[in-house]
Design an enzyme around this catalytic site. Structure first.
Site, PDB file in Angstrom:
ATOM      1  N   HIS A  43       0.961  -1.018  -0.104  1.00  0.00           N
ATOM      2  CA  HIS A  43       0.040   0.001   0.266  1.00  0.00           C
ATOM      3  C   HIS A  43       0.873   1.219   0.099  1.00  0.00           C
ATOM      4  CE1 HIS A  43      -3.952   1.847   1.762  1.00  0.00           C
ATOM      5  NE2 HIS A  43      -3.179   2.867   1.136  1.00  0.00           N
ATOM      6  N   GLU A  70      -2.571  -1.751  -2.918  1.00  0.00           N
ATOM      7  CA  GLU A  70      -3.720  -1.060  -2.628  1.00  0.00           C
ATOM      8  C   GLU A  70      -3.613   0.439  -2.489  1.00  0.00           C
ATOM      9  OE1 GLU A  70      -4.891  -4.306   0.984  1.00  0.00           O
ATOM     10  OE2 GLU A  70      -3.757  -2.316   1.544  1.00  0.00           O
ATOM     11  N   HIS A 190      -8.172  -6.594   7.235  1.00  0.00           N
ATOM     12  CA  HIS A 190      -8.036  -5.593   8.297  1.00  0.00           C
ATOM     13  C   HIS A 190      -8.143  -6.252   9.686  1.00  0.00           C
ATOM     14  CE1 HIS A 190      -7.246  -1.236   9.259  1.00  0.00           C
ATOM     15  NE2 HIS A 190      -7.825  -1.739  10.176  1.00  0.00           N
TER      16      HIS A 190
END
EC number: 2.6.99.2
Length: 238
Positions: A43, A70, A190
């Protein structure tokens, strides 16, 4: 079986704390694949506080499983995807200043924007996943926007898991059935860890992929990276 994509952001955070190239992000990614990771996730944020642009460019040439990038789909992110052409781009709605992704897309109010972005990403041959809250109202608009998959934002599940796991998973079970009916692929991520992961995939066995970083890297401090990846792989066995 649900695939494990290892998020290596925290490896880059550790490297950046001292400068230099220790630990080597690229080597860790290759080792993670060798140890059983079925994908590598990064990310890259605009401030490069962990994964850097240069890391992505190096990883795109060596990752042999599935490379998942991401990020918030600003011009910089879109340029990264255009050049790197990863297997998957996961769109998250977080602005640059947030510490970590903490909510899914409002696919109703952002549908026009998402539709344009997804169409562009498809031109690069990249599968698209949208980070999404476990709320039914967002799923049909996600499908209309053209996404291939949705990624369930699982922090609420993880937070409530130890109090009442059956209640914690209820909203995820409902929306997962809806995603299946709509023909959407299903990812999750997550705060998933060795405690809550197996129950999730046993209850929702058609999750295609989980992306796990923070908990996995923390566990690796105690168990070692190879052993930890194998431990997570075993949690995905149904």
């Amino acid at each position: 079986m649900t695939k494990l994509s290892v998020n290596i952001n925290k490896i880059a955070t550790l490297r950046n704390a001292r400068g230099g190239n220790n630990p080597d992000v690229v080597k860790v990614a290759l080792d993670a694949e060798k140890f059983g990771a079925q994908g590598i996730t990064v990310h890259p944020r605009p401030d490069e506080r962990h994964i850097r642009y240069d890391d992505v460019m190096k990883l795109k040439d060596v990752v042999t499983t599935e490379f998942n990038i991401e990020g918030y789909p600003d011009e910089r992110f879109m340029e990264i995807i255009r050049i790197a052409k990863p297997a998957q781009a996961t769109l998250v709605p977080d602005p640059p200043h947030v510490l970590t992704s903490n909510s899914g897309w409002d696919t109703i109010s952002h549908q026009s924007m998402l539709k344009d972005i997804i169409a562009e990403l498809h031109q690069y041959g990249t599968r698209v996943s949208i980070f999404i809250n476990p709320e039914e109202k967002y799923f049909e608009p996600a499908k209309t926007a053209g996404t291939d998959r949705v990624e369930l934002y699982t922090e609420p599940y993880a937070v409530n898991f130890h109090q009442n796991r059956d209640e914690a998973i209820k909203p995820y079970l409902r929306v997962s059935e809806l995603a299946k009916e709509l023909g959407l692929g299903l990812n999750a991520g997550h705060d998933l860890d060795l405690h809550n992961l197996n129950f999730l995939v046993k209850t929702i066995p058609y999750i295609d992929e989980v992306s796990i970083g923070h908990a996995l890297i923390c566990d690796a401090l105690y168990y070692g990276l190879e052993n930890t990846i194998q431990m997570y792989r075993r949690q995905l066995e149904i």
